[in-house]
Design a protein around this motif. Structure first.
Motif, PDB file in Angstrom:
ATOM      1  N   TRP A 131       0.932  -1.327   0.046  1.00 29.57           N
ATOM      2  CA  TRP A 131      -0.070   0.032  -0.046  1.00 29.57           C
ATOM      3  C   TRP A 131       0.884   1.312  -0.072  1.00 29.57           C
ATOM      4  N   GLN A 132       1.934   1.357   0.639  1.00 28.75           N
ATOM      5  CA  GLN A 132       2.935   2.340   0.507  1.00 28.75           C
ATOM      6  C   GLN A 132       3.437   2.760  -0.763  1.00 28.75           C
ATOM      7  N   THR A 133       3.806   1.661  -1.456  1.00 27.65           N
ATOM      8  CA  THR A 133       4.089   1.905  -2.971  1.00 27.65           C
ATOM      9  C   THR A 133       3.007   2.633  -3.738  1.00 27.65           C
ATOM     10  N   LEU A 140       2.850   6.190  -5.738  1.00 27.35           N
ATOM     11  CA  LEU A 140       2.659   6.089  -7.137  1.00 27.35           C
ATOM     12  C   LEU A 140       1.497   7.210  -7.264  1.00 27.35           C
ATOM     13  N   ILE A 141       0.383   6.905  -6.430  1.00 24.78           N
ATOM     14  CA  ILE A 141      -0.741   7.824  -6.481  1.00 24.78           C
ATOM     15  C   ILE A 141      -0.320   9.330  -6.632  1.00 24.78           C
ATOM     16  N   ALA A 178      -1.713  12.190   0.203  1.00 23.12           N
ATOM     17  CA  ALA A 178      -2.630  11.062   0.667  1.00 23.12           C
ATOM     18  C   ALA A 178      -2.199  10.579   1.833  1.00 23.12           C
ATOM     19  N   THR A 179      -3.216  10.170   2.539  1.00 22.54           N
ATOM     20  CA  THR A 179      -2.841   9.739   3.965  1.00 22.54           C
ATOM     21  C   THR A 179      -3.615   8.364   4.162  1.00 22.54           C
ATOM     22  N   TYR A 222      -7.444  -1.444   2.547  1.00 21.56           N
ATOM     23  CA  TYR A 222      -7.128   0.118   3.226  1.00 21.56           C
ATOM     24  C   TYR A 222      -7.945   0.948   2.548  1.00 21.56           C
ATOM     25  N   ILE A 223      -7.916   2.253   2.795  1.00 27.36           N
ATOM     26  CA  ILE A 223      -8.475   3.490   2.550  1.00 27.36           C
ATOM     27  C   ILE A 223      -7.399   4.376   2.632  1.00 27.36           C
TER      28      ILE A 223
END
Length: 262
Positions: A148-150, A154-155, A169-170, A186-187
């Motif tokens: 998710w951190q990647t 990327l986002i 982004a958080t 996750y969101i």
């Protein structure tokens, strides 16, 4: 009971109360998630119990399913329903074209699947949810936990080329842990400030590996019902091009909303 409500809750109540007029006997009804949608579920439950309304509800989250059963609505899955006559849900923001940001309650994936499987989507909201441009409310993006951190990085890189004001982004949290959706994902909340081209952003986000779905509901909503704290209701139908205004009187009920939680 309604006499004790705050103006914002009165606005939610009258919008919800008006929305159930669209529900007819025998319908399969998509039941949204969130504080405003919960008023609608309670109103439908009252019609089921007191007026004998016969419907089957397709909930968009486990908590909506629990509330629906509690108030006497028959609950079925989308697979059982196959198709839905009408979905009624709230929104975190909407613009003049009835495009939405949804997902503040964390159920955006099921909400979008149910809404797109419906003949009609009705959004119920208080007047404060209307905006000129989407984006002031953080845009939820559901991502798989793996990497998710990647995905987040990327986002954020992608947003450099998008027409937005902010790019942070958080990870949405639930206390000290990551918030987990009903699907185990996750969101990420994107703090964009303003979205210049919502259609483009929705498309490119969903092309990214790791992204499951985003909270932009584009060309899905048919009707918005706006509630006001003084009992006024405004109904906008984008397909008919009509705007209707009405007023609902507040009537004391037998604890219709007792123990209602957002």
């Amino acid at each position: 009971m309604t006499g004790e409500l705050s103006p914002i809750d009165k606005a939610k109540f009258v919008a919800a109360k008006r929305s159930v007029d669209y529900v007819e006997d025998g319908m399969r009804v998509g039941l949204g998630t969130g504080s405003t949608a919960a008023w609608m579920v309670r109103c439908l439950g009252e019609l089921v119990r007191e007026d004998g309304l016969k419907i089957r509800g397709v909930p968009t989250s486990t908590r909506t399913a629990e509330l629906a059963r509690e108030v006497g609505i028959e609950v079925i899955s989308l697979d059982e329903a196959r198709w839905i006559d009408v979905t009624i849900d709230g929104a975190d923001e909407f613009d003049g074209n009835l495009n939405l940001i949804k997902g503040g309650g964390g159920a955006l994936l099921q909400e979008k699947i149910v809404a797109t499987a419906s003949d009609q989507m009705i959004v119920i909201a208080d007047v404060g949810k209307e905006v000129e441009k989407l984006g002031a409310f953080p845009l939820p993006v559901e991502v798989i936990p793996f990497g998710w951190q990647t995905t987040k990085s990327l986002i954020e890189e992608l947003l450099i080329s998008m027409d937005v004001l902010g790019r942070d982004a958080t990870l949405r949290m639930n206390g000290d842990s990551a918030f987990i959706t009903d699907e185990g994902n996750y969101i990420l909340d994107l703090h964009l400030g303003r979205i210049g081209n919502a259609h483009q952003l929705a498309m490119v986000l969903n092309q990214m590996p790791g992204v499951v779905e985003n909270g932009l509901f584009i060309d899905i909503c048919d009707v918005v019902i706006l509630g006001y704290g003084d009992g006024r209701v405004e109904t906008r139908d984008i397909n008919e091009g009509t705007v209707e205004e009405d007023r609902l009187d507040f009537v004391e009920t037998d604890n219709l909303f007792t123990d209602l939680q957002d």
